[in-house]
Structure formats: C-alpha cells, structure tokens
Write a protein that holds these residues in place. Structure first.
Motif, mmCIF file in Angstrom:
data_model
loop_
_atom_site.group_PDB
_atom_site.id
_atom_site.type_symbol
_atom_site.label_atom_id
_atom_site.label_comp_id
_atom_site.label_asym_id
_atom_site.label_seq_id
_atom_site.Cartn_x
_atom_site.Cartn_y
_atom_site.Cartn_z
ATOM 1 N N LEU A 49 38.631 45.545 23.517
ATOM 2 C CA LEU A 49 39.405 46.262 24.519
ATOM 3 C C LEU A 49 39.781 45.319 25.647
ATOM 4 N N ASP A 50 40.909 45.619 26.286
ATOM 5 C CA ASP A 50 41.402 44.786 27.384
ATOM 6 C C ASP A 50 40.339 44.566 28.451
ATOM 7 N N GLU A 51 39.614 45.614 28.779
ATOM 8 C CA GLU A 51 38.624 45.518 29.855
ATOM 9 C C GLU A 51 37.558 44.481 29.530
ATOM 10 N N ARG A 52 37.152 44.424 28.279
ATOM 11 C CA ARG A 52 36.129 43.445 27.867
ATOM 12 C C ARG A 52 36.683 42.027 27.940
ATOM 13 N N ILE A 53 37.918 41.848 27.535
ATOM 14 C CA ILE A 53 38.547 40.527 27.603
ATOM 15 C C ILE A 53 38.662 40.091 29.057
ATOM 16 N N LEU A 54 39.155 40.987 29.903
ATOM 17 C CA LEU A 54 39.309 40.656 31.316
ATOM 18 C C LEU A 54 37.968 40.381 31.976
ATOM 19 N N ALA A 55 36.926 41.096 31.591
ATOM 20 C CA ALA A 55 35.595 40.862 32.153
ATOM 21 C C ALA A 55 35.080 39.481 31.756
ATOM 22 N N THR A 56 35.362 39.062 30.536
ATOM 23 C CA THR A 56 34.949 37.729 30.084
ATOM 24 C C THR A 56 35.670 36.658 30.888
ATOM 25 N N VAL A 57 36.954 36.843 31.088
ATOM 26 C CA VAL A 57 37.731 35.885 31.884
ATOM 27 C C VAL A 57 37.245 35.883 33.328
ATOM 28 N N GLU A 58 36.997 37.061 33.863
ATOM 29 C CA GLU A 58 36.529 37.146 35.248
ATOM 30 C C GLU A 58 35.208 36.395 35.429
ATOM 31 N N ARG A 59 34.302 36.530 34.475
ATOM 32 C CA ARG A 59 33.002 35.842 34.591
ATOM 33 C C ARG A 59 33.174 34.330 34.644
ATOM 34 N N VAL A 60 34.010 33.786 33.783
ATOM 35 C CA VAL A 60 34.169 32.327 33.800
ATOM 36 C C VAL A 60 34.879 31.875 35.059
ATOM 37 N N VAL A 61 35.844 32.646 35.537
ATOM 38 C CA VAL A 61 36.540 32.282 36.776
ATOM 39 C C VAL A 61 35.561 32.294 37.947
ATOM 40 N N GLU A 62 34.700 33.297 37.994
ATOM 41 C CA GLU A 62 33.700 33.338 39.067
ATOM 42 C C GLU A 62 32.750 32.143 38.990
ATOM 43 N N GLN A 63 32.350 31.781 37.771
ATOM 44 C CA GLN A 63 31.484 30.610 37.605
ATOM 45 C C GLN A 63 32.197 29.342 38.058
ATOM 46 N N LEU A 64 33.459 29.216 37.692
ATOM 47 C CA LEU A 64 34.226 28.035 38.092
ATOM 48 C C LEU A 64 34.430 27.989 39.604
ATOM 49 N N ASN A 65 34.619 29.143 40.221
ATOM 50 C CA ASN A 65 34.743 29.191 41.682
ATOM 51 C C ASN A 65 33.442 28.732 42.347
ATOM 52 N N THR A 66 32.319 29.124 41.789
ATOM 53 C CA THR A 66 31.028 28.678 42.317
ATOM 54 C C THR A 66 30.892 27.167 42.185
ATOM 55 N N ILE A 67 31.288 26.639 41.044
ATOM 56 C CA ILE A 67 31.244 25.183 40.830
ATOM 57 C C ILE A 67 32.134 24.484 41.843
ATOM 58 N N ASP A 68 33.305 25.028 42.068
ATOM 59 C CA ASP A 68 34.211 24.439 43.048
ATOM 60 C C ASP A 68 33.593 24.459 44.445
ATOM 61 N N ASN A 69 32.971 25.568 44.808
ATOM 62 C CA ASN A 69 32.327 25.661 46.126
ATOM 63 C C ASN A 69 31.197 24.645 46.271
ATOM 64 N N GLU A 70 30.471 24.412 45.195
ATOM 65 C CA GLU A 70 29.331 23.496 45.245
ATOM 66 C C GLU A 70 29.757 22.029 45.191
ATOM 67 N N HIS A 71 30.835 21.738 44.470
ATOM 68 C CA HIS A 71 31.208 20.350 44.208
ATOM 69 C C HIS A 71 32.568 19.954 44.781
ATOM 70 N N GLY A 72 33.327 20.913 45.320
ATOM 71 C CA GLY A 72 34.669 20.597 45.799
ATOM 72 C C GLY A 72 35.510 19.972 44.708
ATOM 73 N N ALA A 73 35.450 20.571 43.534
ATOM 74 C CA ALA A 73 35.918 19.926 42.321
ATOM 75 C C ALA A 73 37.359 20.198 41.921
ATOM 76 N N PHE A 74 37.854 21.393 42.175
ATOM 77 C CA PHE A 74 39.094 21.811 41.544
ATOM 78 C C PHE A 74 40.227 21.939 42.549
ATOM 79 N N CYS A 75 41.183 21.056 42.412
ATOM 80 C CA CYS A 75 42.429 21.168 43.182
ATOM 81 C C CYS A 75 43.442 21.884 42.295
ATOM 82 N N THR A 76 44.676 21.904 42.708
ATOM 83 C CA THR A 76 45.706 22.652 41.987
ATOM 84 C C THR A 76 45.815 22.213 40.526
ATOM 85 N N ILE A 77 45.851 20.938 40.274
ATOM 86 C CA ILE A 77 46.027 20.448 38.900
ATOM 87 C C ILE A 77 44.859 20.884 38.021
#
Length: 116
Positions: A49-77
């Motif tokens: 279901l769409d909701e499950r797919i979106l939840a999976t994407v949301e989890r990885v995006v949140e994890q990546l945001n945490t990594i960015d906050n900790e490491h200042g890692a991700f710029c636009t590119i």
C-alpha cells in the motif's frame, strides 16, 4: 540496480584528498547503515500500500536528516543524489513513483517545492 551515492562518494575520496573532508568515514558508515536498512525494507514493498511505501521512504529520509545534522554531510548535490537513489530503489520494487505521488495528491506539492 541503483548505485548508492555513498559508493560514488567513496570513489571521490579515493581520487581526491579534498573529498576526504566532505565524506568522512563516520558519515559514509552512517549513510551506508541507513541505506542498508532502507534497502532491506524496500525489498518487501512489491505491491505494498502507498502508506507503507511512504513510511519506508520517510524513515530513511529522517535517518539521513539525522546524519546530516551530526556530520554536516549533505548539500544540494548530495541530497539530489540520495533522492534519485531512493526513487530508483522504490521503482525497482515495482512502484511507479510519479503514480504514487499522484494518488496521494503530492505531485502538485512537490512541484511547488522544486520551484523554490
């Protein structure tokens, strides 16, 4: 098969000492751990279901945001590379991302964000 952005970044580090400051070992390891989890979850998404797919994407995006906050890692590119990768992984599991966005009424919203 989608190629992880972190694999590309590791290659850049091996070719340029300038890249080593951008892509630290701790940042690369954290990114790979987040992408490992995402890939594992994505493998079971075929026909989900769409909701499950979106939840999976949301989890990885949140994890990546945490990594960015900790490491200042991700710029636009880097963010664009990660978005493309997430899209490819989900698509490889049988989900047409543009159709999912349209069903969820998100296509117009994401278009407005792109203009920003």
């Amino acid at each position: 098969m989608a190629i992880r952005p972190s694999a590309t970044w590791r290659n850049e580090v091996s070719q340029s000492s300038d890249a080593a400051g951008l892509y630290t070992p701790a940042m690369l390891e954290a990114t790979d751990a987040a992408l490992d989890t995402f890939e594992d979850e994505a493998r079971s998404l075929g026909g989900a279901l769409d909701e499950r797919i979106l939840a999976t994407v949301e989890r990885v995006v949140e994890q990546l945001n945490t990594i960015d906050n900790e490491h200042g890692a991700f710029c636009t590119i880097e963010r664009e590379e990660l978005c493309k990768y997430i899209d490819q992984v989900v698509t490889e599991q049988g989900t047409e991302v543009s159709e999912l966005l349209a069903r969820q009424g998100m296509e117009e919203l994401t278009e407005r964000w792109r203009d920003w």
